[in-house]
Design an enzyme around this catalytic site. Structure first.
Site, short mmCIF file in Angstrom:
data_model
loop_
_atom_site.label_atom_id
_atom_site.label_comp_id
_atom_site.label_asym_id
_atom_site.label_seq_id
_atom_site.Cartn_x
_atom_site.Cartn_y
_atom_site.Cartn_z
N SER A 128 18.37 21.01 29.06
CA SER A 128 18.02 20.53 30.26
C SER A 128 18.65 19.17 30.40
CB SER A 128 16.71 20.83 30.78
OG SER A 128 16.31 22.05 30.24
N GLU A 129 18.89 18.91 31.80
CA GLU A 129 18.90 17.37 32.04
C GLU A 129 18.22 17.08 33.44
OE1 GLU A 129 23.20 16.40 32.05
OE2 GLU A 129 23.25 16.98 29.90
N PRO A 130 18.16 15.96 33.64
CA PRO A 130 17.43 15.59 35.06
C PRO A 130 17.98 16.39 36.16
CG PRO A 130 17.60 13.70 33.72
CD PRO A 130 18.56 14.64 33.04
N GLU A 368 11.66 27.27 29.03
CA GLU A 368 12.31 28.14 28.57
C GLU A 368 12.70 29.21 29.59
OE1 GLU A 368 12.13 29.22 24.67
OE2 GLU A 368 11.40 27.34 23.88
N1 CAA Z 1 23.14 36.20 25.36
C1 CAA Z 1 24.68 35.78 24.96
N2 CAA Z 1 25.49 35.29 25.83
C2 CAA Z 1 24.94 35.15 27.17
C3 CAA Z 1 23.49 35.12 27.46
C4 CAA Z 1 22.75 35.63 26.38
N3 CAA Z 1 21.52 35.83 26.43
N4 CAA Z 1 23.41 34.74 28.62
C5 CAA Z 1 24.58 34.37 29.17
N5 CAA Z 1 25.52 34.52 28.25
C6 CAA Z 1 27.07 34.19 28.37
C7 CAA Z 1 27.64 35.06 29.53
O1 CAA Z 1 28.03 36.38 28.78
C8 CAA Z 1 28.82 34.24 29.76
O2 CAA Z 1 29.96 34.25 28.84
P1 CAA Z 1 31.42 34.46 29.37
O3 CAA Z 1 31.85 33.09 29.11
O4 CAA Z 1 31.92 35.24 27.92
O5 CAA Z 1 31.37 35.28 30.61
C9 CAA Z 1 28.17 32.59 29.49
O6 CAA Z 1 27.24 32.75 28.63
C10 CAA Z 1 27.60 32.09 30.91
O7 CAA Z 1 26.75 32.87 31.32
P2 CAA Z 1 26.41 33.05 32.74
O8 CAA Z 1 27.65 33.39 33.72
O9 CAA Z 1 25.44 34.24 32.87
O10 CAA Z 1 25.72 31.72 33.17
P3 CAA Z 1 24.93 31.08 34.42
O11 CAA Z 1 25.20 29.76 34.84
O12 CAA Z 1 24.97 32.42 35.64
O13 CAA Z 1 23.48 31.11 34.06
C11 CAA Z 1 21.12 31.79 33.43
C12 CAA Z 1 22.78 32.08 33.40
C13 CAA Z 1 20.43 33.10 32.77
C14 CAA Z 1 20.77 31.42 35.00
C15 CAA Z 1 20.99 30.45 32.54
O14 CAA Z 1 21.57 29.56 33.06
C16 CAA Z 1 19.57 30.12 32.16
O15 CAA Z 1 19.03 31.00 31.21
N6 CAA Z 1 18.92 29.30 32.74
C17 CAA Z 1 17.70 28.65 32.21
C18 CAA Z 1 17.81 27.72 31.39
C19 CAA Z 1 16.48 27.60 30.44
O16 CAA Z 1 16.02 28.40 29.98
N7 CAA Z 1 16.31 26.44 30.17
C20 CAA Z 1 15.36 26.06 29.24
C21 CAA Z 1 15.42 24.97 28.33
S1 CAA Z 1 14.48 24.90 26.84
C22 CAA Z 1 12.97 24.09 27.39
O17 CAA Z 1 12.15 24.70 28.09
C23 CAA Z 1 12.37 22.89 26.71
C24 CAA Z 1 11.57 23.05 25.61
O18 CAA Z 1 11.47 22.39 24.68
C25 CAA Z 1 10.40 24.28 25.59
#
Ligand code: CAA
Length: 385
Positions: A128-130, A368
């Site tokens: 993540s970023e801001p 997450e």
């Molecule tokens: N497994 C494998 N590949 C995956 C995947 C998965 N689960 N999810 C997506 N992909 C792949 C897609 O197949 C696609 O691949 P291609 O380039 O071959 O087409 C690529 O990744 C891009 O996928 P999307 O087009 O689905 O991407 P998107 O921009 O629409 O985003 C999203 C999808 C599910 C919304 C994703 O951005 C997401 O999960 N967002 C939430 C982020 C998150 O969970 N952040 C938490 C950070 S960690 C934290 O919380 C801090 C901590 O320390 C606890």
């Protein structure tokens, strides 16, 4: 603890060790650590000595080489006592160690996995970023190749364990501004805090999980050796998504631990608290609440254990990971809300543990991947089969 399948002798032993450690080494301090937003820097070493920082790292790298289910059972025990310690364990075990194990070179595995398993190097994950939260692929941290180094500039946000991490898996763009490649333009780097240009920034003053330090990290012409690129260039976003499938199981176990604790405290309090000349557990209004709390905790645990065993069979668990996290985190929030109601005014003050559990539960619906993101992932998967 009820489990979907009976736990093996080894699993019960590891669960017992986690429970004892949590009771003896963590429980006496949890209230103060929360109050003071204090992270005990000796914890990683102590947890490492017991093997809890290398639970799924193979024995040849000094880990315990356990399966996912065993890891999650231990994680739930720790979370029952202190969710801040649990998130440190979850991030370390699910994300950086597994990413290095899965995509790291032999040199990277040899260099990092042993000290990570022993608790000498704590791991963190920086996606993540801001300005890039749910829309993680819009991240802007830029990496530019310069000879045998990459030069990174940008700010990462919400990095759990950030100030104490010895290894951070950080995502940065390796495509160039004139030829953006979206999610395929992001790469994963192994960043260590000794590298020039690494700065720990603002520490967040959080509602809950106060004993888990969450910070921004800023990279100011950070020079990362080219050998620290993890896996293939351009695959960092995909690696992150695949790793978060697993990370979300860890957050589910954390949320179930919080809910289980709230349930146990509520059942004990309802047996002891008397109103209208009898213990409040004798009132149907309280019995119904406790019954619903216990049912939701058991259902969350059943889904989590089913997801973990599916993962251990080698199945893709994108949908199960999101379902588990969605159900467990909303259960934790709901159960802790009911617990406050059962405790009444005593649930609302810091003399009792319920208000901390309530505050700690909230973030499980956010990090997450928010509950809204989990629903998007679950719905998308319905059409991808
Ligand atoms: N497994 C494998 N590949 C995956 C995947 C998965 N689960 N999810 C997506 N992909 C792949 C897609 O197949 C696609 O691949 P291609 O380039 O071959 O087409 C690529 O990744 C891009 O996928 P999307 O087009 O689905 O991407 P998107 O921009 O629409 O985003 C999203 C999808 C599910 C919304 C994703 O951005 C997401 O999960 N967002 C939430 C982020 C998150 O969970 N952040 C938490 C950070 S960690 C934290 O919380 C801090 C901590 O320390 C606890």
């Amino acid at each position: 603890m009820w489990a979907l399948t009976p736990l093996s002798e080894e699993q019960r032993e590891i669960q017992r060790v986690a429970r004892e450690f949590a009771r003896q080494e963590i429980a006496p301090h949890s209230h103060e650590w929360d109050r003071d937003a204090y992270f005990d820097p000796s914890l990683p070493r102590k947890l490492g000595e017991l093997g809890f920082l290398g639970m799924m790292i193979p024995e040849k790298y000094d880990g315990l080489g356990l399966d996912t289910l065993t890891y999650l059972v231990a994680l739930e025990e720790i979370a029952t006592v202190d969710a801040s310690v649990a998130v440190m364990l979850s991030v370390h075990n699910s994300l950086p160690t597994q990413m290095i194990l899965r995509w790291g070179s032999t040199e990277q595995k040899t260099r990092f996995l042993r000290p990570m398993a022993r608790g000498e190097l704590l791991g963190a994950f920086a996606l993540s970023e801001p300005e890039a939260g749910s829309d993680a692929a819009s991240l802007r941290c830029q990496a530019v190749r310069d000879g045998d180094h990459w030069v990174l500039n940008g700010t990462k946000a919400w990095v759990s364990s950030g100030p104490y991490a010895g290894v951070i898996i950080a995502m940065a763009r390796t495509d160039q501004p004139n030829e953006r490649r979206g999610a395929r333009g992001i790469s994963a780097f192994i960043v260590t805090p000794d590298l020039p240009g690494f700065h720990v920034g603002k520490k967040e003053n959080k509602m809950g999980l106060r004993a888990s330090p969450t910070v921004q990290l800023s990279f100011d012409n950070l020079r990362v050796p080219a050998t620290n690129l993890l896996g293939q260039e351009g695959m960092g976003f995909i690696y992150s998504m695949q790793s978060l499938d697993n990370g979300r199981l860890g957050i589910s176990a954390q949320a179930i631990g919080i809910a289980e604790a709230a349930l146990r405290h509520s059942a004990a309090y309802a047996a002891e608290r008397r109103q209208f000349r009898k213990p409040i557990k004798e009132f149907e209004a309280i019995q119904f609440k406790l019954a619903d709390m216990a049912t939701r905790v058991a259902a969350s645990r059943a889904l989590l254990h089913m997801s973990a065993t599916a993962k251990d069979r080698g199945e893709q668990i994108t949908q199960f990971g999101s379902m588990s996290k969605l159900l467990a985190s909303e259960t934790a929030m709901w159960v802790t809300t009911q617990a406050i109601q059962i405790f009444g005014g005593y649930g609302y003050v810091k003399d009792y543990p319920i208000e901390r559990l309530f505050r700690d539960a909230k973030v499980t619906e956010i990090y997450e991947g928010t509950s809204e993101i989990q629903r998007i992932v679950i719905a998308r998967e319905l059409y991808s089969r």
